[in-house]
Motif scaffolding. Structure first.
Motif, PDB file in Angstrom:
ATOM      1  N   VAL A   1     -19.003  10.182   5.331  1.00  7.19           N
ATOM      2  CA  VAL A   1     -18.968  11.650   5.377  1.00  7.19           C
ATOM      3  C   VAL A   1     -17.709  12.043   6.133  1.00  7.19           C
ATOM      4  CG1 VAL A   1     -20.119  13.759   6.124  1.00  7.19           C
ATOM      5  CG2 VAL A   1     -21.483  11.793   5.376  1.00  7.19           C
ATOM      6  N   LEU A   2     -16.853  12.808   5.481  1.00  6.57           N
ATOM      7  CA  LEU A   2     -15.618  13.295   6.080  1.00  6.57           C
ATOM      8  C   LEU A   2     -15.877  14.663   6.697  1.00  6.57           C
ATOM      9  CD1 LEU A   2     -12.501  12.873   6.401  1.00  6.57           C
ATOM     10  CD2 LEU A   2     -12.254  14.078   4.213  1.00  6.57           C
ATOM     11  N   LEU A   3     -15.598  14.806   7.990  1.00  7.46           N
ATOM     12  CA  LEU A   3     -15.857  16.035   8.726  1.00  7.46           C
ATOM     13  C   LEU A   3     -14.530  16.717   9.053  1.00  7.46           C
ATOM     14  CD1 LEU A   3     -18.502  14.539  11.179  1.00  7.46           C
ATOM     15  CD2 LEU A   3     -18.982  15.991   9.211  1.00  7.46           C
ATOM     16  N   LEU A   4     -14.360  17.960   8.591  1.00  7.62           N
ATOM     17  CA  LEU A   4     -13.085  18.665   8.683  1.00  7.62           C
ATOM     18  C   LEU A   4     -13.229  19.907   9.565  1.00  7.62           C
ATOM     19  CD1 LEU A   4     -12.183  18.415   4.892  1.00  7.62           C
ATOM     20  CD2 LEU A   4     -11.288  16.979   6.750  1.00  7.62           C
TER      21      LEU A   4
ATOM     22  N   ALA B   1      -5.140  18.958   2.738  1.00  8.86           N
ATOM     23  CA  ALA B   1      -5.854  18.199   1.712  1.00  8.86           C
ATOM     24  C   ALA B   1      -5.075  16.942   1.331  1.00  8.86           C
ATOM     25  CB  ALA B   1      -6.112  19.061   0.482  1.00  8.86           C
ATOM     26  N   ASP B   2      -3.743  17.051   1.239  1.00 11.39           N
ATOM     27  CA  ASP B   2      -2.922  15.866   0.963  1.00 11.39           C
ATOM     28  C   ASP B   2      -3.125  14.811   2.044  1.00 11.39           C
ATOM     29  OD1 ASP B   2      -1.860  17.111  -1.275  1.00 11.39           O
ATOM     30  OD2 ASP B   2       0.013  17.681  -0.286  1.00 11.39           O
ATOM     31  N   ASP B   3      -3.122  15.243   3.311  1.00 13.60           N
ATOM     32  CA  ASP B   3      -3.356  14.308   4.408  1.00 13.60           C
ATOM     33  C   ASP B   3      -4.747  13.685   4.312  1.00 13.60           C
ATOM     34  OD1 ASP B   3      -0.862  14.948   5.357  1.00 13.60           O
ATOM     35  OD2 ASP B   3      -1.543  15.679   7.315  1.00 13.60           O
TER      36      ASP B   3
ATOM     37  N   MET C   1      -8.373   9.084   2.963  1.00  8.30           N
ATOM     38  CA  MET C   1      -9.352   8.490   2.057  1.00  8.30           C
ATOM     39  C   MET C   1      -8.804   7.209   1.437  1.00  8.30           C
ATOM     40  SD  MET C   1     -10.441  12.208   0.515  1.00  8.30           S
ATOM     41  CE  MET C   1     -10.972  11.620  -1.090  1.00  8.30           C
ATOM     42  N   ASP C   2      -7.539   7.242   1.029  1.00 10.21           N
ATOM     43  CA  ASP C   2      -6.920   6.050   0.446  1.00 10.21           C
ATOM     44  C   ASP C   2      -6.716   4.971   1.502  1.00 10.21           C
ATOM     45  OD1 ASP C   2      -6.837   7.360  -1.983  1.00 10.21           O
ATOM     46  OD2 ASP C   2      -4.743   7.987  -1.766  1.00 10.21           O
ATOM     47  N   HIS C   3      -6.309   5.381   2.692  1.00 14.72           N
ATOM     48  CA  HIS C   3      -6.103   4.449   3.797  1.00 14.72           C
ATOM     49  C   HIS C   3      -7.379   3.660   4.098  1.00 14.72           C
ATOM     50  CE1 HIS C   3      -4.703   2.983   7.723  1.00 14.72           C
ATOM     51  NE2 HIS C   3      -5.808   3.496   8.265  1.00 14.72           N
TER      52      HIS C   3
END
Length: 279
Positions: free
Chosen positions: A22-25, A73-75, A80-82
């Protein structure tokens, strides 16, 4: 490792727990520490909590030009890719909610479920631009981030929370974070985010999305979250009674309970307003 590099900038994140990610922003001028009430609950429920500091925030690298929702969003995509995340859920509040919307529209197969709390469908308006410019000018003053926190604290969290021991502790921690913040970077973010418009694009969201509002939120009124939920094909709406703009902090139990119900999808979210019968 707690850092990743994007276009020469070093961004910070924390990655805790095992299970479904879960990504928390977080919101503008805040940091990932704002999600402290939710991280232990996610971990206890078997989730992996990934919490970045946006560029120009917290201990992530500074920015030297306007830096908006698409840039954050790019970051987030780079993170996510990292981490090699092929599938994840996203929870975003305020600015973080707009970043979540952008990610959901870009990655309909990659984002499973999404929560957008106390956020906005459109910032490309004269009113928002004027407000954001006011933030930017405050950030650029000596000790600007501290000044803005002191000015806005009464509207960020509920009056009741401000008087509690937890509220006083939160104030002290955030005050210290603001004292170390990079005012010019935050000014670039404030100016950069005033060009987004999701008002029509929300109809293209393919995943279930829960839009959360706070009863006392004057920055992002509850009617706005309800309208966004009505536009999203799989939208739901939930109002947290007594919550102000940063609802996950001033109403942590209610927010966390609603968040886990929705992410687990084991039962319908206990909403205060049902969208089952749409006109």
């Amino acid at each position: 490792m707690a850092f990743f590099t994007v276009q020469g900038r070093t961004n910070y994140y924390v990655d805790m727990g095992q299970g479904r990610p879960v990504l928390l922003l977080h919101g503008i001028s805040n940091s990932g520490r704002a999600w402290a009430p939710q991280v232990p609950a996610l971990m206890a429920a078997g989730y992996r909590a990934i919490v970045p500091d946006h560029a120009g925030h917290g201990v992530s690298g500074s920015v030297s030009a306007p830096f908006g929702v698409k840039d954050i969003a790019d970051d987030s995509e780079a993170l996510m890719d990292h981490l090699g995340l092929d599938r994840l859920d996203v929870v975003g509040l305020s600015l973080g909610g707009m970043v979540a919307l952008e990610l959901g529209l870009r990655h309909p197969q990659r984002i499973g479920r999404m929560i957008v709390a106390n956020s906005f469908d459109r910032t490309a308006t004269p009113e928002f631009k004027s407000m954001a410019e006011g933030w930017a000018r405050t950030f650029e003053l000596p000790h600007g981030p501290v000044l803005r926190l002191e000015q806005n604290w009464p509207s960020l969290v509920s009056p009741g929370f401000q008087k509690t021991a937890e509220g006083l502790c939160t104030w002290q921690v955030w005050h210290g974070i603001a004292a170390g913040a990079d005012g010019p970077s935050l000014a670039h973010v404030a100016r950069g985010i005033a060009d987004s418009d999701f008002s029509d694009r929300i109809r293209n969201l393919a995943m279930p999305v829960l839009f959360v509002a706070g009863e006392l939120d004057r920055m992002s009124p509850q009617e706005l979250s309800r309208t966004m939920a009505e536009r999203a094909p799989l939208g739901q709406y939930h109002l947290i009674q007594g919550a102000a703009h940063i609802s996950n902090v001033d109403s942590p139990d209610a927010f966390t309970r609603t968040m886990l119900q929705f992410l687990e999808a084991a039962q319908p979210c206990d909403t205060t307003a049902s969208l089952a019968s749409r006109e």
